[in-house]
Design a protein around this motif. Structure first.
Motif, mmCIF file in Angstrom:
data_model
loop_
_atom_site.group_PDB
_atom_site.id
_atom_site.type_symbol
_atom_site.label_atom_id
_atom_site.label_comp_id
_atom_site.label_asym_id
_atom_site.label_seq_id
_atom_site.Cartn_x
_atom_site.Cartn_y
_atom_site.Cartn_z
ATOM 1 N N LEU A 96 2.866 8.452 82.514
ATOM 2 C CA LEU A 96 2.620 7.115 81.971
ATOM 3 C C LEU A 96 2.855 6.046 83.034
ATOM 4 C CD1 LEU A 96 1.983 5.434 79.443
ATOM 5 C CD2 LEU A 96 4.430 5.389 78.950
ATOM 6 N N GLY A 97 3.906 6.195 83.823
ATOM 7 C CA GLY A 97 4.222 5.211 84.846
ATOM 8 C C GLY A 97 3.222 5.165 85.980
ATOM 9 N N SER A 98 2.426 6.219 86.129
ATOM 10 C CA SER A 98 1.437 6.284 87.203
ATOM 11 C C SER A 98 0.132 5.583 86.845
ATOM 12 C CB SER A 98 1.131 7.750 87.544
ATOM 13 O OG SER A 98 2.300 8.440 87.929
ATOM 14 N N MET A 99 -0.049 5.246 85.583
ATOM 15 C CA MET A 99 -1.332 4.695 85.139
ATOM 16 C C MET A 99 -1.597 3.248 85.541
ATOM 17 S SD MET A 99 -1.700 6.398 81.356
ATOM 18 C CE MET A 99 -1.824 8.187 81.162
ATOM 19 N N PRO A 100 -0.615 2.337 85.450
ATOM 20 C CA PRO A 100 -0.919 0.928 85.739
ATOM 21 C C PRO A 100 -1.525 0.681 87.113
ATOM 22 C CG PRO A 100 1.182 1.084 84.623
ATOM 23 C CD PRO A 100 0.763 2.488 84.940
ATOM 24 N N ILE A 101 -0.983 1.306 88.167
ATOM 25 C CA ILE A 101 -1.487 1.032 89.514
ATOM 26 C C ILE A 101 -2.917 1.546 89.691
ATOM 27 C CG2 ILE A 101 -0.656 3.170 90.610
ATOM 28 C CD1 ILE A 101 0.159 1.373 93.018
ATOM 29 N N GLY A 102 -3.280 2.593 88.967
ATOM 30 C CA GLY A 102 -4.655 3.088 89.033
ATOM 31 C C GLY A 102 -5.634 2.094 88.442
ATOM 32 N N VAL A 103 -5.265 1.522 87.296
ATOM 33 C CA VAL A 103 -6.126 0.542 86.627
ATOM 34 C C VAL A 103 -6.262 -0.722 87.467
ATOM 35 C CG1 VAL A 103 -6.373 -0.924 84.591
ATOM 36 C CG2 VAL A 103 -5.543 1.432 84.341
ATOM 37 N N VAL A 104 -5.144 -1.258 87.924
ATOM 38 C CA VAL A 104 -5.159 -2.496 88.709
ATOM 39 C C VAL A 104 -5.835 -2.272 90.060
ATOM 40 C CG1 VAL A 104 -3.724 -4.252 89.825
ATOM 41 C CG2 VAL A 104 -3.101 -3.375 87.562
ATOM 42 N N GLY A 105 -5.571 -1.115 90.673
ATOM 43 C CA GLY A 105 -6.161 -0.817 91.971
ATOM 44 C C GLY A 105 -7.679 -0.780 91.930
ATOM 45 N N LEU A 106 -8.228 -0.185 90.878
ATOM 46 C CA LEU A 106 -9.682 -0.127 90.726
ATOM 47 C C LEU A 106 -10.264 -1.500 90.404
ATOM 48 C CD1 LEU A 106 -10.142 3.219 88.758
ATOM 49 C CD2 LEU A 106 -10.795 2.763 91.120
ATOM 50 N N ALA A 107 -9.540 -2.275 89.576
ATOM 51 C CA ALA A 107 -10.039 -3.587 89.165
ATOM 52 C C ALA A 107 -10.112 -4.573 90.332
ATOM 53 C CB ALA A 107 -9.157 -4.145 88.046
ATOM 54 N N PHE A 108 -9.165 -4.458 91.267
ATOM 55 C CA PHE A 108 -9.102 -5.415 92.375
ATOM 56 C C PHE A 108 -9.325 -4.741 93.733
ATOM 57 C CE2 PHE A 108 -6.593 -7.240 88.930
ATOM 58 C CZ PHE A 108 -7.111 -8.522 88.851
ATOM 59 N N LYS A 109 -10.103 -3.665 93.729
ATOM 60 C CA LYS A 109 -10.324 -2.879 94.938
ATOM 61 C C LYS A 109 -10.852 -3.720 96.096
ATOM 62 C CE LYS A 109 -12.649 1.390 96.475
ATOM 63 N NZ LYS A 109 -13.489 0.848 97.548
ATOM 64 N N ASP A 110 -11.831 -4.562 95.856
ATOM 65 C CA ASP A 110 -12.442 -5.348 96.931
ATOM 66 C C ASP A 110 -11.452 -6.325 97.552
ATOM 67 O OD1 ASP A 110 -14.809 -4.049 96.552
ATOM 68 O OD2 ASP A 110 -15.693 -5.596 95.279
ATOM 69 N N GLN A 111 -10.690 -7.017 96.703
ATOM 70 C CA GLN A 111 -9.705 -7.979 97.211
ATOM 71 C C GLN A 111 -8.600 -7.289 98.000
ATOM 72 O OE1 GLN A 111 -10.868 -7.808 94.164
ATOM 73 N NE2 GLN A 111 -11.537 -9.827 93.455
ATOM 74 N N ILE A 112 -8.178 -6.116 97.528
ATOM 75 C CA ILE A 112 -7.115 -5.362 98.188
ATOM 76 C C ILE A 112 -7.547 -4.930 99.585
ATOM 77 C CG2 ILE A 112 -5.778 -3.209 98.111
ATOM 78 C CD1 ILE A 112 -5.970 -3.485 94.997
ATOM 79 N N GLU A 113 -8.813 -4.553 99.726
ATOM 80 C CA GLU A 113 -9.311 -4.020 100.995
ATOM 81 C C GLU A 113 -9.745 -5.107 101.972
ATOM 82 O OE1 GLU A 113 -12.391 -1.284 100.003
ATOM 83 O OE2 GLU A 113 -11.028 0.173 99.084
ATOM 84 N N THR A 114 -9.841 -6.349 101.506
ATOM 85 C CA THR A 114 -10.309 -7.423 102.390
ATOM 86 C C THR A 114 -9.294 -8.567 102.464
ATOM 87 O OG1 THR A 114 -11.586 -8.334 100.520
ATOM 88 C CG2 THR A 114 -12.752 -6.879 102.047
ATOM 89 N N LEU A 155 7.138 2.928 82.617
ATOM 90 C CA LEU A 155 6.023 2.016 82.390
ATOM 91 C C LEU A 155 6.297 0.678 83.081
ATOM 92 C CD1 LEU A 155 3.309 1.482 81.088
ATOM 93 C CD2 LEU A 155 4.514 0.727 79.016
ATOM 94 N N ILE A 156 7.531 0.206 82.966
ATOM 95 C CA ILE A 156 7.910 -1.049 83.640
ATOM 96 C C ILE A 156 7.876 -0.867 85.155
ATOM 97 C CG2 ILE A 156 9.815 -2.647 84.061
ATOM 98 C CD1 ILE A 156 10.615 -2.236 81.123
#
Length: 278
Positions: A96-114, A155-156
């Protein structure tokens, strides 16, 4: 990329991945110093892929713990009585704790990489998140151990881990700080940080391998990437072993001080025009 540069970057990645000093931040700084454009697709992919070496080191070092949790998880699926065990609950908590970063990482992939790869962001994050670590290290009560970890804790912690998508924050620094503020002791939050790193780093490395396979081939090169990954594995194994022993007896002060000095030094280089931001 020259093989010596690749080995050097792999060593830095492996050693800093689990220390609360930001491995991505260090790689971004060093790649810029070596003359690479840190928002080029092949460099971004290289940075993510070589983290898989650190994941493999974690799997090897924590193999007995991982085997124990997986066994409890599979047993709990078929046996109701097994679902009351601490290992079964911890296994689901890690998932459960591993899920948030996957969702956020995919949503903001372009900003994270640039955008977030600019050294101004990296240096600011190194300094500012140090204040969070300092507060957590002093206010954390450290009255709970591994058997006390709940799904709410992970989760937190997993949600706070999303802050590590900003290079310079540090994934381990984020998870450790959140865990301490939940009342967990340093050894427990450090081990939990290791466990939460496995899905996050594996997924990031796999995604970049698929998406940027051609860019790696045309740019950095797979020989350099695989070399860096292998060196990352070796140095990460040493770092994991050392860190668990260190946090059992020491605070995070040495890491906090190092982060602040490094962040301010990079700001000076940027302000003086000695080092370009991207």
């Amino acid at each position: 990329m020259h093989i010596v540069e690749a080995a050097f970057l792999g060593a830095v990645e492996g050693f800093t991945e689990f220390l609360p000093v930001s491995s991505t931040g260090h790689l971004t700084i060093l790649e810029r110093m070596l003359g690479y454009s840190t928002d080029d697709p092949d460099i971004t992919a290289f940075t993510a892929i070589i983290q898989v070496g650190a994941v493999l080191a974690t799997l090897l070092y924590l193999r007995s713990d991982i085997r124990r949790l997986l066994t409890a998880l599979f047993r709990g699926v078929t046996r109701k009585e097994e679902r009351k065990t601490a290992d079964y609950k911890l296994a689901w908590a890690v998932i459960l704790g591993s899920m948030p970063i996957g969702v956020v990482g995919l949503a903001f992939k372009d900003q994270i990489e640039t955008t977030l790869r600019t050294l101004w962001f990296v240096s600011a994050a190194l300094v500012l998140w140090s204040a969070v670590m300092w507060y957590a290290d002093r206010k954390g009560r450290q009255v709970r151990g591994e058997n006390d970890v709940t799904w709410k804790d992970t989760l937190i912690i997993g949600t706070v881990q999303c802050m590590a998508l900003i290079p310079g924050v540090s994934r381990s620094g984020a998870t450790m700080s959140a865990g301490l503020l939940r009342g967990l002791d340093r050894v427990t939050v450090t081990r939990l940080s290791f466990l939460l790193s496995i899905p996050a780093l594996t997924a990031a490395g796999a995604l970049q391998t698929v998406d940027e396979f051609g860019a790696i081939s045309r740019g950095v090169g797979w020989t350099a990437t695989l070399t860096a990954t292998a060196v990352s594995f070796a140095t990460a194994y040493v770092a994991v072993s050392w860190l668990l022993k260190f946090v059992a007896k020491h605070s995070y002060n040495v890491f906090i001080g190092y982060r602040v000095v490094l962040g301010l030094f990079i700001m000076f280089l940027l302000g003086a025009g000695i080092l370009p931001a991207t």
